[in-house]
Design an enzyme around this catalytic site. Structure first.
Site, mmCIF file in Angstrom:
data_model
loop_
_atom_site.group_PDB
_atom_site.id
_atom_site.type_symbol
_atom_site.label_atom_id
_atom_site.label_comp_id
_atom_site.label_asym_id
_atom_site.label_seq_id
_atom_site.Cartn_x
_atom_site.Cartn_y
_atom_site.Cartn_z
ATOM 1 N N HIS A 23 0.834 -1.203 0.000
ATOM 2 C CA HIS A 23 0.000 0.000 0.000
ATOM 3 C C HIS A 23 0.868 1.251 0.000
ATOM 4 O O HIS A 23 1.743 1.398 0.859
ATOM 5 C CB HIS A 23 -0.904 0.016 1.234
ATOM 6 C CG HIS A 23 -1.953 -1.056 1.221
ATOM 7 N ND1 HIS A 23 -3.226 -0.837 0.753
ATOM 8 C CD2 HIS A 23 -1.909 -2.358 1.616
ATOM 9 C CE1 HIS A 23 -3.936 -1.955 0.866
ATOM 10 N NE2 HIS A 23 -3.164 -2.897 1.387
ATOM 11 N N GLU A 209 -8.529 -12.153 5.397
ATOM 12 C CA GLU A 209 -7.576 -11.585 6.351
ATOM 13 C C GLU A 209 -8.312 -11.358 7.661
ATOM 14 O O GLU A 209 -8.086 -12.037 8.658
ATOM 15 C CB GLU A 209 -6.995 -10.277 5.822
ATOM 16 C CG GLU A 209 -6.034 -9.609 6.805
ATOM 17 C CD GLU A 209 -5.678 -8.180 6.412
ATOM 18 O OE1 GLU A 209 -4.652 -7.695 6.893
ATOM 19 O OE2 GLU A 209 -6.428 -7.541 5.643
ATOM 20 N N ASP A 298 2.727 -5.615 2.422
ATOM 21 C CA ASP A 298 1.494 -4.962 2.844
ATOM 22 C C ASP A 298 1.750 -3.489 3.165
ATOM 23 O O ASP A 298 1.505 -2.626 2.344
ATOM 24 C CB ASP A 298 0.848 -5.692 4.026
ATOM 25 C CG ASP A 298 -0.642 -5.393 4.159
ATOM 26 O OD1 ASP A 298 -1.221 -4.824 3.215
ATOM 27 O OD2 ASP A 298 -1.224 -5.743 5.198
#
EC number: 3.5.4.4
Length: 361
Positions: A23, A209, A298
């Site tokens: 991200h 998740e 991530d």
């Protein structure tokens, strides 16, 4: 005796790596946040870069996905002008190139960066400019593309899907939805996914998740996801008996048979409570069963990580060496959203020769 990493840090960083789940607003340099916040008067919990880095890691280390997501108020808060967004995008590419990443798909939600007057198009253009500057500075050592994300708790998925298609030949290669899974199933955005399929476009969905098998099932069977963001909870459909023999349920079998890539983010999964520890992370079981497992960061800021560090952790926990790292890297490159010939070229000319040299030495 615990396995030790057999992969030296310098070679780990030099190894060609592929990143599919990262991200943009989760990878800022702490010093950049401090500078950008000072320019616009955004209050921070710490104004020293090192102290701020520690705050992010600790605030994200709560075991709750919702609490983890709260840290983004500060990163998104300083990314509200075109110049700030371009700087963050450029530094992202520079940091990944320094870590040996040769191909990356970076995701962000344009709708989160319009609080100070930017239009959605302006955000994508600013990111593209930063990516181009970063790739130029890296001298061709890295290729970076965008994934445009729609937030589950908003109702803008179709608009963001349209934006992704408008930019498909200008750096954007895919679409994603992110944010809290519970209460926001992917089928809420079915019109966006069906539109993207009609446009022959790629998309990944955060699923499995913060929520379990139903989220994965909807993402795959209703929405047609090309990849699963995280997908950790697919292990809930796998039973391992006392002899160590795995029995796959129908959904797990389907995901494996169809080679649907799992964008696994080990350190992040521990922070959000999706896995108890690296040594107990389902990635080992899923890799041993030959699911299409990939390794990702991530949010590098919140997890204080890099792709090299993720591989080092797996090497220490499971004894992974160059062969396993190559397999995981090729998995990721095969699963990228760029055209086949570009994927093939990176695998055969950049990735495999490097690992072959390490393993023959």
């Amino acid at each position: 005796m615990e396995p030790q990493s057999s992969l030296p840090d310098d070679l780990l960083r030099a190894a060609p790596k592929v990143l599919l789940h990262d991200h943009l607003d989760g990878g800022l340099r702490p010093a950049t946040i401090v500078e950008l916040a000072a320019e616009i008067g955004h209050p921070l919990p710490e104004t020293d870069a090192d102290a701020l880095a520690t705050w992010f890691a600790e605030a994200a280390d709560s075991g709750s996905l919702e609490r983890y997501l709260e840290t983004f108020a500060h990163t998104v808060g300083v990314m509200q002008t075109a110049s700030a967004v371009t700087r963050v995008a450029r530094e992202c590419v520079e940091d990944l190139a320094a870590d040996g990443v040769v191909y990356a798909e970076i995701r962000y939600a344009p709708e989160l960066h319009v609080e100070s007057g930017l239009e959605l198009e302006d955000v994508v253009a600013a990111v593209q400019q930063g990516f181009e500057e970063g790739m130029a500075a890296a001298g061709g050592r890295i290729v970076v593309r965008h994934l445009l994300t729609a937030m589950r708790q908003a109702a803008n998925a179709r608009e963001i899907a349209d934006l992704a298609i408008a930019w498909r030949d200008r750096g954007v290669v895919g679409f994603d939805i992110a944010g809290p899974e519970a209460g926001y199933p992917p089928t809420r955005f079915l019109d966006a996914f069906e539109y993207l399929q009609r446009e022959n476009f790629h998309f990944t969905i955060h699923a499995g998740e913060g929520f379990g098998l139903p989220s994965i099932w909807e993402a795959v069977q209703w929405c047609g996801a090309d990849r699963l963001g995280h997908g950790v909870r697919i292990v809930d459909d796998i039973k391992v008996d006392e002899a160590g023999v795995a029995q796959l349920g129908r959904l797990a079998s389907y995901v494996r048979d169809k080679r649907i890539p799992l964008e696994m983010c080990p350190s992040s999964n521990i922070q959000t409570g999706a896995a108890p520890s690296i040594s107990e992370h389902p990635i080992k079981l899923l890799a041993s069963l030959r699911f299409r497992v990939t390794v990702n960061t991530d949010n590098r800021l919140m997890s204080r990580t890099s792709l090299s560090k993720e591989f080092a952790l797996l090497s220490e926990a499971f004894g992974y060496g160059w062969a396993e790292m190559e397999w995981l890297t090729v998995n990721a490159m095969k699963s990228a959203f760029i055209p086949y010939d570009e994927r093939f070229r990176l695998i055969t000319q950049t990735i495999k020769p490097w690992y072959a040299e390490r393993m023959s030495g």
